[in-house]
Design a protein around this motif. Structure first.
Motif, PDB file in Angstrom:
ATOM      1  N   LYS A  60       0.844  -1.182   0.000  1.00 10.35           N
ATOM      2  CA  LYS A  60       0.000   0.000   0.000  1.00 10.35           C
ATOM      3  C   LYS A  60       0.889   1.244   0.000  1.00 10.35           C
ATOM      4  O   LYS A  60       1.925   1.258   0.658  1.00 10.35           O
TER       5      LYS A  60
ATOM      6  N   GLU C  24     -12.324   8.228   1.082  1.00 11.54           N
ATOM      7  CA  GLU C  24     -12.903   7.382   2.124  1.00 11.54           C
ATOM      8  C   GLU C  24     -14.053   6.580   1.516  1.00 11.54           C
ATOM      9  O   GLU C  24     -14.967   7.151   0.917  1.00 11.54           O
ATOM     10  N   THR C  36     -15.194   0.993   7.090  1.00 10.75           N
ATOM     11  CA  THR C  36     -14.667   2.215   6.476  1.00 10.75           C
ATOM     12  C   THR C  36     -13.223   1.986   6.043  1.00 10.75           C
ATOM     13  O   THR C  36     -12.414   1.465   6.808  1.00 10.75           O
ATOM     14  N   SER C  37     -12.920   2.375   4.834  1.00  9.92           N
ATOM     15  CA  SER C  37     -11.583   2.225   4.275  1.00  9.92           C
ATOM     16  C   SER C  37     -11.101   3.573   3.770  1.00  9.92           C
ATOM     17  O   SER C  37     -11.880   4.358   3.228  1.00  9.92           O
ATOM     18  N   ILE C  39      -8.285   4.846   1.151  1.00  7.35           N
ATOM     19  CA  ILE C  39      -7.292   4.478   0.137  1.00  7.35           C
ATOM     20  C   ILE C  39      -6.917   5.746  -0.631  1.00  7.35           C
ATOM     21  O   ILE C  39      -7.480   6.802  -0.382  1.00  7.35           O
ATOM     22  N   ALA C  57     -13.524  -5.659   1.296  1.00  8.16           N
ATOM     23  CA  ALA C  57     -12.580  -5.052   2.232  1.00  8.16           C
ATOM     24  C   ALA C  57     -11.506  -6.106   2.490  1.00  8.16           C
ATOM     25  O   ALA C  57     -11.828  -7.237   2.866  1.00  8.16           O
ATOM     26  N   MET C  59      -7.884  -7.050   4.445  1.00  6.34           N
ATOM     27  CA  MET C  59      -7.002  -6.637   5.542  1.00  6.34           C
ATOM     28  C   MET C  59      -5.955  -7.711   5.826  1.00  6.34           C
ATOM     29  O   MET C  59      -6.286  -8.876   5.950  1.00  6.34           O
TER      30      MET C  59
ATOM     31  N   ASN D   7     -13.122   0.763  12.640  1.00  7.08           N
ATOM     32  CA  ASN D   7     -13.792  -0.496  12.341  1.00  7.08           C
ATOM     33  C   ASN D   7     -13.707  -1.459  13.509  1.00  7.08           C
ATOM     34  O   ASN D   7     -12.629  -1.682  14.047  1.00  7.08           O
ATOM     35  N   SER D  61      -8.979   2.532   9.475  1.00  6.24           N
ATOM     36  CA  SER D  61      -9.484   2.581   8.094  1.00  6.24           C
ATOM     37  C   SER D  61      -8.356   2.632   7.068  1.00  6.24           C
ATOM     38  O   SER D  61      -8.510   2.109   5.968  1.00  6.24           O
ATOM     39  N   THR D  62      -7.203   3.215   7.413  1.00  9.15           N
ATOM     40  CA  THR D  62      -6.095   3.238   6.447  1.00  9.15           C
ATOM     41  C   THR D  62      -5.485   1.851   6.230  1.00  9.15           C
ATOM     42  O   THR D  62      -4.668   1.674   5.334  1.00  9.15           O
ATOM     43  N   VAL D  64      -7.460  -0.842   5.760  1.00 10.35           N
ATOM     44  CA  VAL D  64      -8.445  -1.628   5.011  1.00 10.35           C
ATOM     45  C   VAL D  64      -8.296  -1.298   3.525  1.00 10.35           C
ATOM     46  O   VAL D  64      -8.539  -0.156   3.114  1.00 10.35           O
ATOM     47  N   ILE D  66      -9.311  -1.977  -0.567  1.00  5.83           N
ATOM     48  CA  ILE D  66     -10.525  -2.304  -1.317  1.00  5.83           C
ATOM     49  C   ILE D  66     -10.133  -3.106  -2.559  1.00  5.83           C
ATOM     50  O   ILE D  66      -9.158  -2.763  -3.237  1.00  5.83           O
TER      51      ILE D  66
END
Lengths: 69, 69, 69, 69, 69, 69
Positions: A60, C24, C36-37, C39, C57, C59, D7, D61-62, D64, D66
């Motif tokens: 990332k 977001e 909530t993500s 990127i 999602a 992780m 989350n 959230s950072t 996660v 997508i």
């Protein structure tokens, strides 16, 4: 499947060292540069990682720091 | 200062895009490969990052995922 | 492409909020639960994310903390 | 204590595998979905984690990503 | 709620800078030492963060690197 | 080398526990406060970490969460 992680470096697996929970994977990405990854040992098994096999290092962008001399 | 992060890829800064809090840095690490990093805008300022300047992408090994085709 | 990240939750995109660098994404994963993500905005564009579309999602297990009451 | 991580998924601990430094926790969050977490073995001890006990998977959230098909 | 993250440093909020998605929080943890955190702007709102208020910097141990001179 | 990670806390190494892949380092940063770090065992070796030696805990700001009572 396409993923939001924006960095993907192609390489060849140089070594796999398994611990009870984590495994360390060294990838040769060419020009004598190596990338070291630590993933779970189960993920290494699930992906069928083997020395000499092609694989990608995926990062990332928020996990890539920048340094200058 | 030596740091525990085990991955360090040398490159040239190709672009810097500043937002109010974060900044996106694209590094050309050679052979047509780019690495994208998102750091704080203040860190980009503190490091004096400029397009064309040499810099390193630094990643902890636990942040490097492995993918296979 | 198979990846070492071990967690993948299927959902529907409920909202996308774009900033200059980051975006977001709120995912509805069913039973009234949302994830909530955050990127990069470019990754959101590259993936063609749209409200109502199916997405996952993803992780890494080292990024999942455990809490108890 | 309230935390900035956005989350929080409620589940039941399905398995705990302890290594010397890290421990792998599998949480059943319902509907046949599992979440795998790797935390330090000491954190697992401090929290008194046990199979069958209720717990939460907590993710910033950072962290996660997508993905789309 | 107890969490697996093992580091918790008590401080006073010195500044909050809000962007559209992220917010930067500077915490004074005493002895002239500051800790900078970047969280989502919504998390900053949800927690009711205000300058001068007490707060904690919380870090997972896998996110703490070690450096030596 | 200057790095984009914005947090650097000076301390003394209190203990080092080595596993096969990972190592846990406890740093005393003064005033009775400890910081726990988990890095790769190889990084601990490369840095020559030893109990009683000075070292720094380094954290990216996006990895620092905020909590309030």
């Amino acid at each position: 499947m396409n993923i939001s992680a924006r960095n993907c470096l192609k390489g060849t697996i140089k070594s796999i060292t398994r611990g009870p929970i984590m495994a360390e994977i060294v990838l040769d990405i060419g020009n004598g540069v190596q990338v070291t990854s630590v993933i779970t040992a189960k993920a290494a098994d699930n992906l069928g990682l083997k020395e000499g096999k092609e694989a990608y290092a995926v990062m990332k962008s928020t996990e890539v720091m920048i340094a200058v001399d």
